[in-house]
Design an enzyme around this catalytic site. Structure first.
Site, mmCIF file in Angstrom:
data_model
loop_
_atom_site.group_PDB
_atom_site.id
_atom_site.type_symbol
_atom_site.label_atom_id
_atom_site.label_comp_id
_atom_site.label_asym_id
_atom_site.label_seq_id
_atom_site.Cartn_x
_atom_site.Cartn_y
_atom_site.Cartn_z
ATOM 1 N N ALA A 98 6.912 -38.429 -0.919
ATOM 2 C CA ALA A 98 7.915 -37.371 -1.388
ATOM 3 C C ALA A 98 8.068 -37.008 -2.641
ATOM 4 O O ALA A 98 7.709 -37.619 -3.575
ATOM 5 C CB ALA A 98 9.575 -38.092 -0.974
ATOM 6 N N GLU A 109 3.961 -43.670 4.919
ATOM 7 C CA GLU A 109 5.007 -43.776 5.907
ATOM 8 C C GLU A 109 5.029 -42.675 7.256
ATOM 9 O O GLU A 109 4.739 -42.774 8.404
ATOM 10 C CB GLU A 109 6.454 -43.463 5.447
ATOM 11 C CG GLU A 109 6.788 -44.579 4.694
ATOM 12 C CD GLU A 109 8.228 -44.407 3.790
ATOM 13 O OE1 GLU A 109 8.340 -43.316 3.070
ATOM 14 O OE2 GLU A 109 9.162 -45.111 4.429
ATOM 15 N N GLU A 146 7.388 -47.130 -3.855
ATOM 16 C CA GLU A 146 8.589 -46.799 -4.243
ATOM 17 C C GLU A 146 9.094 -47.510 -5.332
ATOM 18 O O GLU A 146 9.958 -47.134 -6.115
ATOM 19 C CB GLU A 146 9.393 -46.744 -3.014
ATOM 20 C CG GLU A 146 8.974 -45.541 -2.025
ATOM 21 C CD GLU A 146 8.212 -45.806 -0.950
ATOM 22 O OE1 GLU A 146 7.347 -46.649 -1.136
ATOM 23 O OE2 GLU A 146 8.102 -45.217 0.152
HETATM 24 N N1 CO8 Z 1 5.884 -35.893 -6.181
HETATM 25 C C1 CO8 Z 1 5.605 -34.939 -7.126
HETATM 26 N N2 CO8 Z 1 4.664 -34.568 -7.958
HETATM 27 C C2 CO8 Z 1 3.751 -35.663 -7.779
HETATM 28 C C3 CO8 Z 1 3.517 -36.652 -7.150
HETATM 29 C C4 CO8 Z 1 5.027 -36.949 -6.105
HETATM 30 N N3 CO8 Z 1 4.811 -38.094 -5.161
HETATM 31 N N4 CO8 Z 1 2.600 -37.438 -7.061
HETATM 32 C C5 CO8 Z 1 1.917 -37.059 -8.133
HETATM 33 N N5 CO8 Z 1 2.231 -35.622 -8.535
HETATM 34 C C6 CO8 Z 1 1.930 -34.598 -9.260
HETATM 35 C C7 CO8 Z 1 1.954 -35.193 -10.726
HETATM 36 O O1 CO8 Z 1 3.249 -35.092 -11.398
HETATM 37 C C8 CO8 Z 1 1.073 -34.264 -11.397
HETATM 38 O O2 CO8 Z 1 1.440 -32.807 -11.625
HETATM 39 P P1 CO8 Z 1 1.546 -32.200 -13.288
HETATM 40 O O3 CO8 Z 1 0.031 -32.057 -13.432
HETATM 41 O O4 CO8 Z 1 2.458 -30.986 -13.083
HETATM 42 O O5 CO8 Z 1 1.919 -33.393 -13.957
HETATM 43 C C9 CO8 Z 1 -0.078 -34.056 -10.220
HETATM 44 O O6 CO8 Z 1 0.679 -34.419 -8.971
HETATM 45 C C10 CO8 Z 1 -1.368 -34.962 -10.165
HETATM 46 O O7 CO8 Z 1 -0.942 -36.238 -10.495
HETATM 47 P P2 CO8 Z 1 -1.152 -37.109 -11.432
HETATM 48 O O8 CO8 Z 1 -1.610 -36.218 -13.013
HETATM 49 O O9 CO8 Z 1 -0.224 -38.361 -11.751
HETATM 50 O O10 CO8 Z 1 -2.493 -37.774 -11.045
HETATM 51 P P3 CO8 Z 1 -3.495 -39.229 -11.405
HETATM 52 O O11 CO8 Z 1 -4.531 -39.147 -10.687
HETATM 53 O O12 CO8 Z 1 -3.263 -39.423 -12.809
HETATM 54 O O13 CO8 Z 1 -2.326 -40.247 -10.734
HETATM 55 C C11 CO8 Z 1 -1.068 -41.215 -8.665
HETATM 56 C C12 CO8 Z 1 -2.519 -40.279 -9.421
HETATM 57 C C13 CO8 Z 1 -1.289 -42.445 -8.912
HETATM 58 C C14 CO8 Z 1 -0.980 -40.871 -7.154
HETATM 59 C C15 CO8 Z 1 0.171 -40.728 -9.422
HETATM 60 O O14 CO8 Z 1 0.277 -39.443 -9.308
HETATM 61 C C16 CO8 Z 1 1.229 -41.222 -8.819
HETATM 62 O O15 CO8 Z 1 1.370 -42.532 -9.036
HETATM 63 N N6 CO8 Z 1 2.245 -40.798 -8.013
HETATM 64 C C17 CO8 Z 1 3.449 -41.119 -7.445
HETATM 65 C C18 CO8 Z 1 3.037 -41.824 -6.321
HETATM 66 C C19 CO8 Z 1 4.305 -42.477 -5.632
HETATM 67 O O16 CO8 Z 1 4.945 -43.168 -6.317
HETATM 68 N N7 CO8 Z 1 4.667 -41.980 -4.584
HETATM 69 C C20 CO8 Z 1 5.975 -42.458 -4.062
HETATM 70 C C21 CO8 Z 1 7.169 -41.228 -4.104
HETATM 71 S S1 CO8 Z 1 8.691 -41.980 -3.352
HETATM 72 C C22 CO8 Z 1 8.594 -41.792 -1.672
HETATM 73 O O17 CO8 Z 1 7.641 -41.249 -1.474
HETATM 74 C C23 CO8 Z 1 9.805 -42.137 -0.898
HETATM 75 C C24 CO8 Z 1 9.973 -41.433 0.439
HETATM 76 C C25 CO8 Z 1 11.075 -41.852 0.962
HETATM 77 C C26 CO8 Z 1 12.275 -41.213 0.334
HETATM 78 C C27 CO8 Z 1 13.607 -41.628 0.537
HETATM 79 C C28 CO8 Z 1 14.520 -40.696 -0.081
HETATM 80 C C29 CO8 Z 1 15.579 -41.574 -0.473
#
Ligand code: CO8
Length: 260
Positions: free
Chosen positions: A66, A114, A134
């Protein structure tokens, strides 16, 4: 509908939905979810589509979950809305009366995993990484992850993954029974296509009933589920496709199923 955040293609009985927001690692926001739901509605009513492939654009991610940026300052009502949105998407995939293949081309994290778990078949590229991450941002899975993960791999490993938020590689996911198979990155799209084509050649009503029985039966008593199977068996046995299958067997040729 004009799609902005997904690519939607249909060919030879296979519909491919590609999450296309690579600059955010294909993270789900409301627009992405709405577009996927629209495509799934189209798939439902298109008799030529036999199987669906759900994947991510680019080499890096299926979906990083998300949209975390949309969570800034989120209140309880907004969180509930976000949770419902993902629930709706996962249920639409799970209840679709056609098989859905998740083609995991890279990261499948949080909500991304998910959605993957709501699919029927999961094919991972060798460089895919998966996790319920998460907890690392102070959250829990909210799109069915605590439940679908537990049902797929058992309580022991589900707790480990949800509590630590760690990512696992494709081979580990295969060993845990989280994915069906892992394929080399350079053959990934080709192998997914072959698997999808194989499913597209099977009898659609049999696939539809088998999917419903496995999904519904898993949450019922064995006795009730077996009764349900008996009824489903009766329905499938009454199809023209069964007669086509039997004739093809006797005539030593490939069956041509019509979904009737
Ligand atoms: N949301 C929004 N933007 C994202 C997300 C995300 N989940 N993941 C990555 N991005 C963006 C980054 O912000 C970045 O954008 P910008 O260049 O503008 O800063 C771009 O994508 C590239 O990402 P990274 O630079 O971070 O790339 P890396 O190769 O360094 O890292 C990772 C890759 C390890 C995947 C890293 O991006 C990361 O950890 N992302 C988050 C993953 C995560 O934690 N996902 C879970 C999200 S929570 C969720 O899904 C909950 C679902 C249920 C919701 C219920 C609601 C209450």
């Amino acid at each position: 509908m004009e799609f902005k955040y997904i690519i939607y293609e249909k060919s030879e009985g296979i519909a491919t939905i590609t999450l296309n927001r690579p600059e955010a690692l294909n993270a789900f926001n409301k627009e992405v979810v709405d577009e996927v739901l629209h495509a799934l509605e189209d798939v439902k009513s298109d008799g030529n589509v036999r199987v669906i492939v759900l994947t991510g654009a680019g080499e890096k991610a299926f979906s990083a979950g998300a949209d975390i940026k949309a969570m800034k300052g989120m209140n309880a009502l907004k969180a509930r809305e976000l949770s419902l949105m993902g629930e709706k998407l996962c249920n639409a995939v799970e209840n679709l009366e056609k098989p859905v293949i998740a083609a995991i081309n890279g990261y499948a994290l949080g909500g991304g995993l998910e959605v993957v778990m709501a699919c029927d078949i999961r094919i991972a590229s060798e460089n895919a990484r998966m996790g319920q991450t998460e907890i690392n941002i102070g959250l829990i899975p909210g799109w069915g992850g605590t439940q679908r993960l537990t049902r797929l791999i058992g309580k022991t490993k589900a707790k480990e993954l949800v509590f630590t938020g760690k990512m696992i590689d494709a081979k580990t996911a295969e060993q845990l029974g989280l994915v069906n198979m892992v394929v080399p990155a350079d053959k990934f799209r080709e192998n997914v296509r072959q698997f999808a084509a194989e499913l597209a050649s099977k009898a659609p009503v049999a696939l539809k009933v088998a999917k419903a029985l496995i999904n519904k039966g898993a949450d019922m008593s064995l006795d009730a589920a077996i009764s349900l199977e008996r009824e489903g068996f009766g329905v499938v046995a009454s199809t023209e496709d069964l007669q086509e299958g039997v004739s093809a067997f006797m005539e030593k040729r490939k069956p041509m199923f019509k979904g009737k």
